[in-house]
Write an enzyme that holds these catalytic residues in place. Structure first.
Site, PDB file in Angstrom:
ATOM      1  N   ASP A  30       0.836  -1.202   0.000  1.00 36.10           N
ATOM      2  CA  ASP A  30       0.000   0.000   0.000  1.00 36.10           C
ATOM      3  C   ASP A  30       0.878   1.263   0.000  1.00 36.10           C
ATOM      4  OD1 ASP A  30      -1.909   1.972   0.598  1.00 36.10           O
ATOM      5  OD2 ASP A  30      -2.985   0.668   1.997  1.00 36.10           O
ATOM      6  N   HIS A  77      -0.376   4.578  -0.124  1.00 39.74           N
ATOM      7  CA  HIS A  77      -1.085   5.812   0.264  1.00 39.74           C
ATOM      8  C   HIS A  77      -0.329   6.508   1.401  1.00 39.74           C
ATOM      9  CE1 HIS A  77      -4.270   3.576  -1.875  1.00 39.74           C
ATOM     10  NE2 HIS A  77      -4.650   4.793  -2.262  1.00 39.74           N
TER      11      HIS A  77
HETATM   12  C1  B12 Z   1      -4.623   9.803  -3.330  1.00 34.77           C
HETATM   13  C2  B12 Z   1      -5.112   8.382  -3.542  1.00 34.77           C
HETATM   14  C3  B12 Z   1      -4.294   7.513  -4.255  1.00 34.77           C
HETATM   15  C4  B12 Z   1      -2.896   7.888  -4.742  1.00 34.77           C
HETATM   16  C5  B12 Z   1      -1.925   7.742  -3.526  1.00 34.77           C
HETATM   17  C6  B12 Z   1      -0.755   8.710  -3.640  1.00 34.77           C
HETATM   18  C7  B12 Z   1       0.108   8.625  -2.393  1.00 34.77           C
HETATM   19  N1  B12 Z   1       1.337   8.168  -2.572  1.00 34.77           N
HETATM   20  O1  B12 Z   1      -0.351   8.923  -1.292  1.00 34.77           O
HETATM   21  C8  B12 Z   1      -2.663   6.827  -5.862  1.00 34.77           C
HETATM   22  C9  B12 Z   1      -3.151   7.385  -7.161  1.00 34.77           C
HETATM   23  C10 B12 Z   1      -1.226   6.332  -6.020  1.00 34.77           C
HETATM   24  C11 B12 Z   1      -3.616   5.721  -5.420  1.00 34.77           C
HETATM   25  C12 B12 Z   1      -3.496   4.397  -5.829  1.00 34.77           C
HETATM   26  C13 B12 Z   1      -4.400   3.408  -5.494  1.00 34.77           C
HETATM   27  N2  B12 Z   1      -5.556   3.566  -4.846  1.00 34.77           N
HETATM   28 CO1  B12 Z   1      -6.046   5.210  -3.924  1.00 34.77          CO
HETATM   29  N3  B12 Z   1      -6.823   6.734  -3.182  1.00 34.77           N
HETATM   30  C14 B12 Z   1      -6.386   7.965  -3.022  1.00 34.77           C
HETATM   31  C15 B12 Z   1      -7.478   8.833  -2.345  1.00 34.77           C
HETATM   32  C16 B12 Z   1      -8.165   9.655  -3.444  1.00 34.77           C
HETATM   33  C17 B12 Z   1      -7.016   9.750  -1.237  1.00 34.77           C
HETATM   34  C18 B12 Z   1      -6.140   9.091  -0.160  1.00 34.77           C
HETATM   35  C19 B12 Z   1      -5.716  10.167   0.811  1.00 34.77           C
HETATM   36  O2  B12 Z   1      -4.609  10.691   0.699  1.00 34.77           O
HETATM   37  N4  B12 Z   1      -6.617  10.535   1.743  1.00 34.77           N
HETATM   38  C20 B12 Z   1      -6.361  11.606   2.695  1.00 34.77           C
HETATM   39  C21 B12 Z   1      -5.803  11.020   4.027  1.00 34.77           C
HETATM   40  C22 B12 Z   1      -5.592  12.164   5.016  1.00 34.77           C
HETATM   41  O3  B12 Z   1      -6.787  10.135   4.552  1.00 34.77           O
HETATM   42  P1  B12 Z   1      -6.529   8.598   4.810  1.00 34.77           P
HETATM   43  O4  B12 Z   1      -5.497   8.092   3.857  1.00 34.77           O
HETATM   44  O5  B12 Z   1      -7.853   7.912   4.822  1.00 34.77           O
HETATM   45  O6  B12 Z   1      -5.892   8.520   6.277  1.00 34.77           O
HETATM   46  C23 B12 Z   1      -6.632   8.931   7.422  1.00 34.77           C
HETATM   47  C24 B12 Z   1      -7.578   7.870   7.996  1.00 34.77           C
HETATM   48  O7  B12 Z   1      -7.781   6.730   7.181  1.00 34.77           O
HETATM   49  C25 B12 Z   1      -7.013   7.505   9.339  1.00 34.77           C
HETATM   50  N5  B12 Z   1      -6.105   6.361   9.438  1.00 34.77           N
HETATM   51  C26 B12 Z   1      -5.342   5.758   8.495  1.00 34.77           C
HETATM   52  N6  B12 Z   1      -4.611   4.803   9.040  1.00 34.77           N
HETATM   53  C27 B12 Z   1      -4.883   4.770  10.352  1.00 34.77           C
HETATM   54  C28 B12 Z   1      -4.346   3.984  11.369  1.00 34.77           C
HETATM   55  C29 B12 Z   1      -4.807   4.189  12.679  1.00 34.77           C
HETATM   56  C30 B12 Z   1      -4.274   3.341  13.773  1.00 34.77           C
HETATM   57  C31 B12 Z   1      -5.772   5.214  12.946  1.00 34.77           C
HETATM   58  C32 B12 Z   1      -6.221   5.463  14.326  1.00 34.77           C
HETATM   59  C33 B12 Z   1      -6.282   5.989  11.904  1.00 34.77           C
HETATM   60  C34 B12 Z   1      -5.828   5.771  10.625  1.00 34.77           C
HETATM   61  O8  B12 Z   1      -6.260   8.647   9.704  1.00 34.77           O
HETATM   62  C35 B12 Z   1      -5.634   9.192   8.542  1.00 34.77           C
HETATM   63  C36 B12 Z   1      -5.374  10.665   8.777  1.00 34.77           C
HETATM   64  O9  B12 Z   1      -6.544  11.393   8.952  1.00 34.77           O
HETATM   65  C37 B12 Z   1      -8.419   7.724  -1.753  1.00 34.77           C
HETATM   66  C38 B12 Z   1      -9.893   8.109  -1.635  1.00 34.77           C
HETATM   67  C39 B12 Z   1     -10.162   8.911  -0.384  1.00 34.77           C
HETATM   68  N7  B12 Z   1     -10.903   9.951  -0.539  1.00 34.77           N
HETATM   69  O10 B12 Z   1      -9.654   8.569   0.704  1.00 34.77           O
HETATM   70  C40 B12 Z   1      -8.198   6.554  -2.721  1.00 34.77           C
HETATM   71  C41 B12 Z   1      -8.368   5.120  -2.226  1.00 34.77           C
HETATM   72  C42 B12 Z   1      -7.768   4.950  -0.848  1.00 34.77           C
HETATM   73  N8  B12 Z   1      -7.594   4.353  -3.209  1.00 34.77           N
HETATM   74  C43 B12 Z   1      -8.146   3.236  -3.510  1.00 34.77           C
HETATM   75  C44 B12 Z   1      -7.601   2.283  -4.407  1.00 34.77           C
HETATM   76  C45 B12 Z   1      -8.468   1.071  -4.732  1.00 34.77           C
HETATM   77  C46 B12 Z   1      -6.331   2.445  -4.978  1.00 34.77           C
HETATM   78  C47 B12 Z   1      -5.639   1.485  -5.939  1.00 34.77           C
HETATM   79  C48 B12 Z   1      -5.730  -0.009  -5.556  1.00 34.77           C
HETATM   80  C49 B12 Z   1      -6.219   1.749  -7.344  1.00 34.77           C
HETATM   81  C50 B12 Z   1      -5.694   0.842  -8.426  1.00 34.77           C
HETATM   82  N9  B12 Z   1      -6.540  -0.071  -8.838  1.00 34.77           N
HETATM   83  O11 B12 Z   1      -4.559   0.957  -8.807  1.00 34.77           O
HETATM   84  C51 B12 Z   1      -4.183   1.988  -5.904  1.00 34.77           C
HETATM   85  C52 B12 Z   1      -3.340   1.279  -4.851  1.00 34.77           C
HETATM   86  C53 B12 Z   1      -1.881   1.605  -5.019  1.00 34.77           C
HETATM   87  C54 B12 Z   1      -1.099   1.064  -3.844  1.00 34.77           C
HETATM   88  N10 B12 Z   1      -0.203   0.147  -4.132  1.00 34.77           N
HETATM   89  O12 B12 Z   1      -1.280   1.481  -2.722  1.00 34.77           O
HETATM   90  C55 B12 Z   1      -9.474   3.028  -2.804  1.00 34.77           C
HETATM   91  C56 B12 Z   1      -9.421   1.970  -1.696  1.00 34.77           C
HETATM   92  C57 B12 Z   1     -10.723   1.206  -1.673  1.00 34.77           C
HETATM   93  C58 B12 Z   1     -10.902   0.264  -0.565  1.00 34.77           C
HETATM   94  N11 B12 Z   1     -10.100   0.188   0.475  1.00 34.77           N
HETATM   95  O13 B12 Z   1     -11.886  -0.421  -0.626  1.00 34.77           O
HETATM   96  C59 B12 Z   1      -9.823   4.488  -2.341  1.00 34.77           C
HETATM   97  C60 B12 Z   1     -10.634   4.579  -1.038  1.00 34.77           C
HETATM   98  C61 B12 Z   1     -10.621   5.135  -3.502  1.00 34.77           C
HETATM   99  C62 B12 Z   1     -11.981   4.504  -3.677  1.00 34.77           C
HETATM  100  N12 B12 Z   1     -13.041   5.112  -3.157  1.00 34.77           N
HETATM  101  O14 B12 Z   1     -12.118   3.482  -4.289  1.00 34.77           O
HETATM  102  N13 B12 Z   1      -4.582   6.204  -4.601  1.00 34.77           N
END
Ligand code: B12
Length: 142
Positions: free
Chosen positions: A12, A14
């Site tokens: 992963d 992200h």
């Molecule tokens: C940007 C993004 C990408 C970028 C990542 C760039 C980078 N290097 O960061 C790129 C384009 C590379 C990408 C690729 C992929 N992505 Co993407 N991506 C996103 C997107 C749009 C935003 C992620 C983000 O930065 N969010 C902002 C941060 C602040 O939020 P967060 O990551 O959720 O983290 C917060 C919380 O989750 C929480 N949290 C996280 N971990 C933990 C741990 C603990 C202990 C706690 C308490 C809280 C916590 O706190 C964090 C901070 O607030 C999301 C959609 C979305 N809106 O979230 C999809 C998303 C995560 N991606 C998704 C997918 C499917 C993929 C790919 C598999 C797509 C593909 N087929 O290639 C690939 C995977 C690549 C890989 N090997 O990881 C899906 C996951 C679906 C799922 N889980 O069911 C999402 C949800 C989009 C969707 N709706 O389908 N992605």
């Protein structure tokens, strides 16, 4: 100051949430060892052993969390980390599934707490302080 290990498990990549977690937990007074993205189970465990960490916080965003996290608790025990606190959060499974079901699945795997993506991270820092105190006691605060 309590040491904790952070990282995004498996293949992963992200990266954004991981940076936010690092900032929030550092600001809350934890010593954060951030392994970044694409971290294997062994890398989490090695870092926790090297730094005498009290907790491992695993992130999984891309939907493969269940596969990537399976066996982590057992490996921790094998390596002598019997007491380590394991938290996991993010988008833990593919698509939208009932959170109670997801939480149970990860707790059955040995995680102490399981979090949704929109969890209030300040609340999590408080929970973690309490959990560390309960499991390791007050004096052991390195
Ligand atoms: C940007 C993004 C990408 C970028 C990542 C760039 C980078 N290097 O960061 C790129 C384009 C590379 C990408 C690729 C992929 N992505 Co993407 N991506 C996103 C997107 C749009 C935003 C992620 C983000 O930065 N969010 C902002 C941060 C602040 O939020 P967060 O990551 O959720 O983290 C917060 C919380 O989750 C929480 N949290 C996280 N971990 C933990 C741990 C603990 C202990 C706690 C308490 C809280 C916590 O706190 C964090 C901070 O607030 C999301 C959609 C979305 N809106 O979230 C999809 C998303 C995560 N991606 C998704 C997918 C499917 C993929 C790919 C598999 C797509 C593909 N087929 O290639 C690939 C995977 C690549 C890989 N090997 O990881 C899906 C996951 C679906 C799922 N889980 O069911 C999402 C949800 C989009 C969707 N709706 O389908 N992605």
């Amino acid at each position: 100051m309590h040491t904790i290990v952070l990282g995004v498990i498996g293949s992963d990549c992200h990266a954004v949430g991981n940076k936010i977690l690092e900032k929030v937990f550092s600001d809350a007074g934890f010593k954060v060892v951030n392994l970044g993205v694409m971290v294997s189970q062994d890398e989490f465990i090695n870092a926790a052993i090297e730094t005498n960490a009290k907790a491992i916080l695993v992130s999984s965003l891309y939907g493969q969390g269940e596969l990537d996290c399976e066996g982590l608790r057992e490996k921790c025990i094998e390596r002598g980390l019997d007491k380590i606190i394991l938290y996991v959060g993010g988008n833990l499974v593919v698509g939208k599934q009932d959170f109670d079901y997801v939480e149970k699945k990860f707790k059955d795997m040995g995680f102490d707490r399981v979090f949704k993506p929109d969890v209030d991270l300040i609340e999590v820092t408080k929970l973690l302080k309490d959990d560390i105190e309960q499991r390791f006691g007050n004096k052991d605060s390195k």
